[in-house]
Every structure is written in structure tokens, then in C-alpha cells.
Design an enzyme around this catalytic site. Structure first.
Site, PDB file in Angstrom:
ATOM      1  N   GLY A 126       0.805  -1.211   0.000  1.00 21.84           N
ATOM      2  CA  GLY A 126       0.000   0.000   0.000  1.00 21.84           C
ATOM      3  C   GLY A 126       0.841   1.265   0.000  1.00 21.84           C
ATOM      4  N   GLU A 129       1.543   1.873  -3.489  1.00 20.79           N
ATOM      5  CA  GLU A 129       0.314   2.314  -4.137  1.00 20.79           C
ATOM      6  C   GLU A 129       0.041   3.798  -3.859  1.00 20.79           C
ATOM      7  OE1 GLU A 129      -2.527  -1.384  -4.825  1.00 20.79           O
ATOM      8  OE2 GLU A 129      -1.940  -1.198  -2.716  1.00 20.79           O
TER       9      GLU A 129
END
Length: 164
Positions: free
Chosen positions: A77, A80
Site C-alpha cells: 500500500g 500504491e
């Protein structure tokens, strides 16, 4: 954590609404950008509040340039979040990857869509399906980061934000 996600959302909305803010720089703390989600959170009951995917979309849709200052690691994440930024500056010793596949998960905040658009399908498939971490020098060659630095990543990201 939910607190980090909430702080990102609040900070981005505040920056977008403030006409005196010309750009946004996102960095981690203590020499690390982000190791991603705490895997223990996946076994807890459904959380209420903010989620990573909408936060990354909020970053990407910002009307102001958003620059990631990547130090240490940007994994899962964390990567991301960086992919949602308009520009990425990495320290030469930084490493990036989407390792969740090694425990049977796919990236959940649209990394599987943003990464191929940025570095091409073959390189993205290799990163997504193997979970390998790549060094900043390789990330620069692939086009994952816009610049690598050996000194202060935050200052370099601020310089880049000021030029764009």
C-alpha cells in the site's frame, strides 16, 4: 493505519482547498516511506472509516501536483500511495515493491492498474506476480520514479514540486 489514512485524506483536502498551497509533498517518517498495511488488519472485523483505494484516488485526482519523497521502503500500500502521486523522488537506497502476492493477496488499492500504466505491462507483471523489491536505480530506469538522490529526499521532492 486508519490514523495515517485519515491524516492523508484530511491533509489532501485541506491543501486542495487552500489557494496558498501550490503543491503537496508526501513523505514517511524516520527514513521510511511506508511498508504498507499491517497484515493483521485483514483478520479483524470490517473497519469503518477511510480505505486506501479512495485515498490513492484522491491523491491522483488532486488539482495540485503531489510529489512522493520515497526513503527506505515503499511496499504494498505504501507503493500504491506513491503510484497515486504525480511525481516520485526516491533516495538511492530506497526499495519498492508489491510483496502481498507472496502471502496470496493482490494489491488492493489499484496498484495493478497504476503500475502497468507507469512502467509498462511486462515490467509491472513481473513486479506484481513475483513480489520482488526493486532498488531505486532500477525504478528510475523503469520510469517508476522521476528522480533519485543521494542526499535529502524531502528537499529534492520540494524542489521538484516547486519546479512543476
Amino acid at each position: 493505519s486508519l490514523a495515517v489514512l485519515q491524516a492523508l485524506e484530511d491533509g489532501l483536502k485541506k491543501a486542495d482547498a487552500d489557494p496558498s498551497v501550490k503543491a503537496v509533498m508526501i513523505c514517511g517518517e524516520n527514513g521510511k516511506f511506508s511498508a504498507g498495511a499491517d497484515i493483521r488488519g485483514f483478520s479483524t472485523p470490517k473497519r469503518h472509516g477511510v480505505a486506501l483505494g479512495p485515498i490513492v484516488s484522491l491523491i491522483e485526482s488532486s488539482k495540485k501536483p503531489v510529489v512522493a519523497a520515497i526513503e527506505g521502503i515503499a511496499l504494498g500500500g505504501g507503493l500504491e500511495v506513491a503510484l497515486g502521486c504525480h511525481y516520485r523522488v526516491a533516495h538511492v537506497k530506497a526499495r519498492m515493491g508489491l510483496p502481498e502476492v507472496t502471502i496470496g493477496l493482490l494489491p488492493g488499492a489499484e496498484g495493478t492498474q497504476r503500475l502497468p500504466r507507469l512502467i509498462g505491462v511486462p515490467a509491472a507483471l513481473d513486479m506484481i506476480t513475483t513480489g520482488k523489491h526493486i532498488p531505486a536505480t532500477e525504478a528510475l530506469k523503469l520510469g517508476l520514479v522521476d528522480e533519485i538522490v543521494e542526499d535529502n529526499t524531502i528537499e529534492a521532492a520540494i524542489r521538484l514540486a516547486n519546479t512543476v
